[in-house]
Design a protein around this motif. Structure first.
Motif: not given
Length: 703
Positions: A430-435, A437-439, A478-490
């Motif tokens: 899930q790191i690409d999705a996290v990246a 969301a961060l961007d 805001d960043i935490r809310s966004a990346v935590h919402a990505i299922e399975g990202s931990d």
């Protein structure tokens, strides 16, 4: 049994044994104290909240990048535009920085700014666990960057510059602060004892206590995993010195009384220790337990400080109840010259200032305590001006630090968060999705390509905001809310901005948890010591009122006089612990004496005798504690300056007004009910005209 023990410690033979033992302990402690800095743990994780998300991210970060890196961000600026020669200069510097032994990673840059007027060079360096090396390393960076600048404006920003300024603030803390505190103590002891000789003994014994305490802390840190950092090590010496002198003052005052009643000085010290010793032990025990309450704090730096200071106070108590009385007895009465207490002479405290204060309060106790309470309540209103929501790194200095200008220059041409990125670690799939969301966050200027190691991935984002600002804190949420919402990202979010957010949250939690715990511990100790429920509850009420008043005045002064931007979020907790755990000494000194006299004469007369007998020593002890903490006002760090002010002011308020006036007035108004439900609550007051001292006893008062 207690009398037997005190008699042996201060006997004709025992005093020499005690002195010999402490001389050996001082020699051993001195050799170990010098090694205390060797076991200090000043790495980042030791200062972080134990269970915070940023702490977890910091620990995981070691799998992807060095956590020892403290980047220096060099900014080259030329109005009108960077030239080819400027670029060549920056490139040459980059090559030189790559040869530094302290290099920890790849040098990045030089990177041109969009306006064409600046270049940025990011140099990851390491100082290991020795943060005192930061100023020297920063100087090396400056020497290289400033050489052959040919009109370029060169600034060094980033974490290295910040750490260097902090390290310089602490560099002289142990030495200069302790020297200043010793000078203050000497002056107060000279004014208190009015003797050119007597002040030396408590000061030397307190010095032995400080040295031995540092030695014990070193052993515990080396062999028992006790965590010590620069902050706790610095406060340790000041606290042990102040507490030890306080105990010495109480013991000397009682010893003087007994010398007037007993011809033999060994017998006089025996009685003095027997009567004052329990108060000293109770006071020290309260401080020790109060400090140990800090262990439940979420902040690692706060939790680690508790046992360090508790050990120090325990050692100080041991020294002042054994070494100090032994030395006093060895020297004899002449040590009090020129006013030696003679056997059979009158007790001067019966005619002193505090006896007169008690006589003034006696006819009008209710009016006095009500008026005092109203005044203290009005002082507490200043709390509304106390902003304890935290300080930015720049606001944490009493004057503008060197790195502040460099940070402003950096922000004029580049993303100010360069060199201090937001770090996000998540599951690799899930790191690409996290990246992404961060961007997407508007506070992030750029994002690195994700890195994968095993089943976890790593990505960095550069903030366009100052990492320690409130706006950066909002962005982290805001960043935490966004990346935590990505299922399975931990996913976990770290970096300086995230650490700052978690530290503020942890401090707020610690205020809510630790302060009530300390109050409960103090209440239980007072119940056991005074064998009453009413008195401890009344005293706790005065403690809370006194603390609120001190905090209120501090809030007003910080805003309107000192011009501070606010207070650290941990300020209320530290202010409370120091004021209550240390200030409770004066409650104990006063009320144990009042209780002793109340058993003979009843509470009202006992309150007046207790105030007259202990008022002077409590004032002197408060002046010592206030004076030693007041030296923190000279420190360049806002947190230490604020702690110094609130403790100094709060202790003086406590000793001069709360203990002497408010508590005495309450004792006189409440009377024997103060000791409910003990038998002492049944002892009637004895008028001075009815009976000389010692005529009426608790036994005679029983039904």
């Amino acid at each position: 049994m207690t009398r037997s023990l005190t008699g042996r410690l201060t006997g004709r033979f025992g005093k020499w044994v005690v002195l010999a033992v402490w001389l050996v302990l001082a020699a051993v402690g001195g050799s170990l104290a010098g090694q205390l800095t060797d076991v200090e743990e000043n790495d980042t994780v030791e200062w972080l909240p134990g269970s915070a998300e940023s702490t977890a991210a910091f620990k995981e970060q070691a799998d992807f990048a060095s956590t020892d890196a403290v980047p220096a961000v060099i900014v080259y600026v030329r109005d009108g535009g960077i030239t080819e020669a400027d670029m060549a200069k920056a490139e040459a510097d980059a090559d030189e920085f790559r040869t530094f032994d302290a290099l920890e990673g790849e040098v990045v840059g030089p990177i041109p700014s969009e306006d064409g007027e600046a270049l940025e060079l990011i140099v990851p360096l390491t100082i290991g666990d020795d943060w005192e090396a930061a100023p020297d390393l920063l100087e090396q960076v400056h020497e290289q960057a400033d050489s052959d600048a040919n009109g370029l404006q060169v600034e060094v920003a980033g974490p290295l510059a910040m750490v260097a300024d902090q390290a310089e603030s602490f560099s002289d803390l142990d030495g200069n602060l302790l020297i200043a505190a010793v000078v203050v103590v000497i002056v107060i002891l000279l004014l208190t004892y009015r003797s050119p000789i007597l002040w030396v003994i408590p000061l030397v014994c307190a010095g032995v206590a400080v040295t031995c305490a540092q030695g014990v802390v070193y052993l515990l840190a080396r062999y028992a995993d006790l965590t010590v950092n620069a902050q706790s090590a610095s406060i340790l010496a000041i606290l042990v010195l102040a507490a030890s002198i306080d105990y010495a003052l109480l013991l000397v005052a009682r010893y003087r009384e007994e010398l007037r009643r007993h011809e033999d000085r060994h017998e006089a010290m025996d009685f003095a220790l027997h009567r004052a010793g329990p108060a000293v032990m109770a006071s020290a025990g309260t401080v020790v337990l109060g400090m140990l309450c800090l262990m439940v704090a979420e902040m690692n730096s706060t939790a680690g400080m508790g046992p360090v200071l508790a050990v120090g106070v325990a050692v100080g108590m041991a020294a002042m109840l054994t070494l100090f009385p032994a030395v006093l007895v060895i020297f004899g009465r002449w040590i009090f010259w020129p006013k030696r207490p003679q056997f059979g002479s009158d007790e001067p405290t019966t005619r002193g200032l505090w006896a007169k204060v008690g006589a003034w309060i006696r006819p009008r106790p209710r009016r006095v305590w009500v008026t005092t309470t109203v005044v203290l309540g009005a002082m507490a209103l200043g709390i509304t001006q106390l902003n304890a929501n935290g300080l930015s790194l720049e606001e944490g200095f009493t004057s503008e630090p060197d790195f502040a200008q460099a940070e402003r220059v950096l922000g004029e041409h580049f993303d100010v968060g360069a060199g201090d990125p937001v770090v996000v670690i998540a599951n690799a799939d899930q790191i690409d999705a996290v990246a992404s969301a961060l961007d997407d966050n508007p506070a992030i200027g750029s994002v690195t390509d994700p890195v994968v190691a095993g089943d976890r991935g790593y990505v960095e984002g550069t903030l366009t905001l100052q990492p320690y600002s409130d706006e950066a804190g909002d962005a982290i949420e805001d960043i935490r809310s966004a990346v935590h919402a990505i299922e399975g990202s931990d996913a976990v979010v770290g970096g300086s901005a995230a650490i700052n957010v978690d530290m503020q949250d942890a401090s707020a939690r610690d205020n809510i948890v630790v302060i009530p715990l300390v109050l409960a511990v103090v209440l239980l100790i007072l119940i056991v010591l005074l064998r009453s429920l009413t008195a401890p509850l009344v005293l706790i009420g005065t403690v809370i009122l006194s603390f609120a008043a001190a905090l209120g005045v501090s809030g007003f002064m910080f805003t309107n006089v000192f011009g501070f931007a606010g207070a650290d979020s941990s300020f209320p907790l530290f202010a409370f612990v120091f004021l209550v755990a240390l200030g409770i000494d004066y409650n104990i000194f006063l009320m144990t004496r009042v209780r002793e006299e109340a058993m003979r004469f009843g509470t009202r007369r006992g309150a007046l005798i207790g105030l007259a007998a202990t008022g002077g020593v409590i004032t002197s002890a408060g002046a010592v504690l206030a004076g030693t903490f007041a030296v923190f006002l000279a420190m360049p760090l806002v947190f230490l300056a604020e702690i110094g002010f609130v403790v100094a002011f709060g202790v003086l308020l406590d000793t001069l007004i709360v203990r002497a006036v408010l508590v005495t007035a309450l004792n006189l108004d409440i009377g024997r009910r103060m000791w409910w439900p003990s038998r002492l609550a049944k002892v009637d007051d004895v008028d001075e005209a009815e009976a000389p001292p010692g005529e009426r006893t608790l036994t005679e008062a029983r039904p």
